[in-house]
Motif scaffolding. Structure first.
Motif, PDB file in Angstrom:
ATOM      1  N   GLY A  42      86.155  44.146  52.430  1.00  0.00           N
ATOM      2  CA  GLY A  42      86.269  45.551  52.786  1.00  0.00           C
ATOM      3  C   GLY A  42      87.671  46.120  52.724  1.00  0.00           C
ATOM      4  N   LEU A  43      88.689  45.278  52.897  1.00  0.00           N
ATOM      5  CA  LEU A  43      90.064  45.776  52.974  1.00  0.00           C
ATOM      6  C   LEU A  43      90.469  46.541  51.726  1.00  0.00           C
ATOM      7  N   HIS A  44      90.164  46.017  50.561  1.00  0.00           N
ATOM      8  CA  HIS A  44      90.594  46.690  49.333  1.00  0.00           C
ATOM      9  C   HIS A  44      89.953  48.062  49.194  1.00  0.00           C
ATOM     10  N   ARG A  45      88.725  48.186  49.693  1.00  0.00           N
ATOM     11  CA  ARG A  45      88.042  49.486  49.619  1.00  0.00           C
ATOM     12  C   ARG A  45      88.680  50.473  50.598  1.00  0.00           C
ATOM     13  N   GLN A  46      89.120  49.999  51.751  1.00  0.00           N
ATOM     14  CA  GLN A  46      89.791  50.875  52.706  1.00  0.00           C
ATOM     15  C   GLN A  46      91.106  51.400  52.142  1.00  0.00           C
ATOM     16  N   LEU A  47      91.712  50.615  51.255  1.00  0.00           N
ATOM     17  CA  LEU A  47      92.947  51.045  50.603  1.00  0.00           C
ATOM     18  C   LEU A  47      92.694  51.861  49.349  1.00  0.00           C
ATOM     19  N   GLY A  48      91.435  51.910  48.907  1.00  0.00           N
ATOM     20  CA  GLY A  48      91.105  52.637  47.685  1.00  0.00           C
ATOM     21  C   GLY A  48      91.516  51.901  46.430  1.00  0.00           C
ATOM     22  N   ILE A  49      91.563  50.553  46.507  1.00  0.00           N
ATOM     23  CA  ILE A  49      92.012  49.727  45.393  1.00  0.00           C
ATOM     24  C   ILE A  49      90.895  48.768  44.982  1.00  0.00           C
ATOM     25  N   ASP A  50      90.724  48.569  43.680  1.00  0.00           N
ATOM     26  CA  ASP A  50      89.763  47.579  43.212  1.00  0.00           C
ATOM     27  C   ASP A  50      90.215  46.186  43.633  1.00  0.00           C
ATOM     28  N   LEU A  51      89.273  45.322  43.988  1.00  0.00           N
ATOM     29  CA  LEU A  51      89.609  43.967  44.401  1.00  0.00           C
ATOM     30  C   LEU A  51      90.268  43.224  43.244  1.00  0.00           C
ATOM     31  N   PRO A  52      91.511  42.762  43.420  1.00  0.00           N
ATOM     32  CA  PRO A  52      92.194  42.059  42.325  1.00  0.00           C
ATOM     33  C   PRO A  52      91.674  40.638  42.166  1.00  0.00           C
TER      34      PRO A  52
END
Length: 252
Positions: A42-52
């Motif tokens: 969920g963290l990457h979505r909260q940042l608005g970034i695709d999961l690397p």
């Protein structure tokens, strides 16, 4: 500054990590968020970034990292994945996407049944944090997995400070005692962030904590944050409490 954020599952530590990263960027800092939670998607979505991609893959993958560690048995601490210090610019862009001034690294996720423990990722992130050379305007925020296993892996040893997110639950309050004990044993300052509070439970939590001076922020319960998390949406809220949090950290 290198920060480690911890807490029990569901306390909102990833939400606080995302809010803190966004607030720091607005203040002119360059921020790297390190996701060390192998089960958090969920963290990457909260940042608005695709999961690397898993950062572990840059070093040959989890299996290769583990083999390198096992070959050094029993002198595991002799294993080194970094010959030199790294700066933000040395991090391979393919493993470190950026949005609006916030960079994100994901150390690794569990992808298959039976792929083994997360110990290789723990050693890798410990060394990575220790080998990062920061400029004065750069901040590293490490979001850990739930609980205190990361202390056993030594991730906090290379941090400047530890933030523990405490929600209104008996389990979270009890865990704060252990986090304070472990942080003290390695000489690291620990600060408590009360999350999802209202007037009544905030007062009780402050009175229950042994050292009230370590509480540097109290974040009210916010239905918009909860809904964004439920939908997997980027967090856009700008909270005054978060700004006060990092200002207090910088002063200390």
């Amino acid at each position: 500054m290198k920060l480690v954020i911890c807490g029990k599952g569901g306390s909102g530590k990833s939400t606080i990590a995302a809010l803190l990263a966004k607030s720091l960027v607005k203040n002119g800092s360059s921020v790297l968020v390190i996701d060390t939670d192998e089960s958090n998607f969920g963290l990457h979505r909260q940042l608005g970034i695709d999961l690397p991609p898993d950062f572990t893959d840059y070093f040959g993958g989890k299996k290769t990292v583990l083999e390198k560690i096992m070959q050094a048995e029993p002198d595991w601490e002799s294993v080194s994945f970094f010959e030199d210090e790294w700066s933000f610019s040395d991090i391979p862009p393919a493993y470190c996407p950026e949005k609006d001034g916030v960079k994100l690294i994901s150390i690794g996720k569990i992808h298959e049944v039976g792929e083994g423990c997360a110990c290789p990722m723990g050693m890798l992130v410990k060394q990575f944090i220790g080998n990062l050379r920061l400029n004065p305007d750069e901040v590293v925020i490490t979001d850990t997995e739930a609980g205190i296993e990361h202390f056993g892996r030594g991730i906090e040893e290379n941090a400047d400070a530890i933030l523990m997110v405490i929600d209104p639950s008996y389990e979270s309050m009890r865990l704060s005692e252990k986090v304070a004990e472990l942080s003290g044993s390695i000489g690291k300052p620990v600060y408590f962030v009360l999350n999802k509070v209202d007037g009544a439970n905030e007062q009780f939590m402050r009175e229950t904590l042994e050292d009230r001076n370590t509480v540097i922020a109290a974040i009210p319960a916010d239905s918009s944050l909860s809904l964004a998390g439920l939908r997997g949406e980027e967090i856009m809220t700008d909270k005054a409490e978060i700004k006060h949090l990092w200002q207090t950290l910088m002063e200390n």
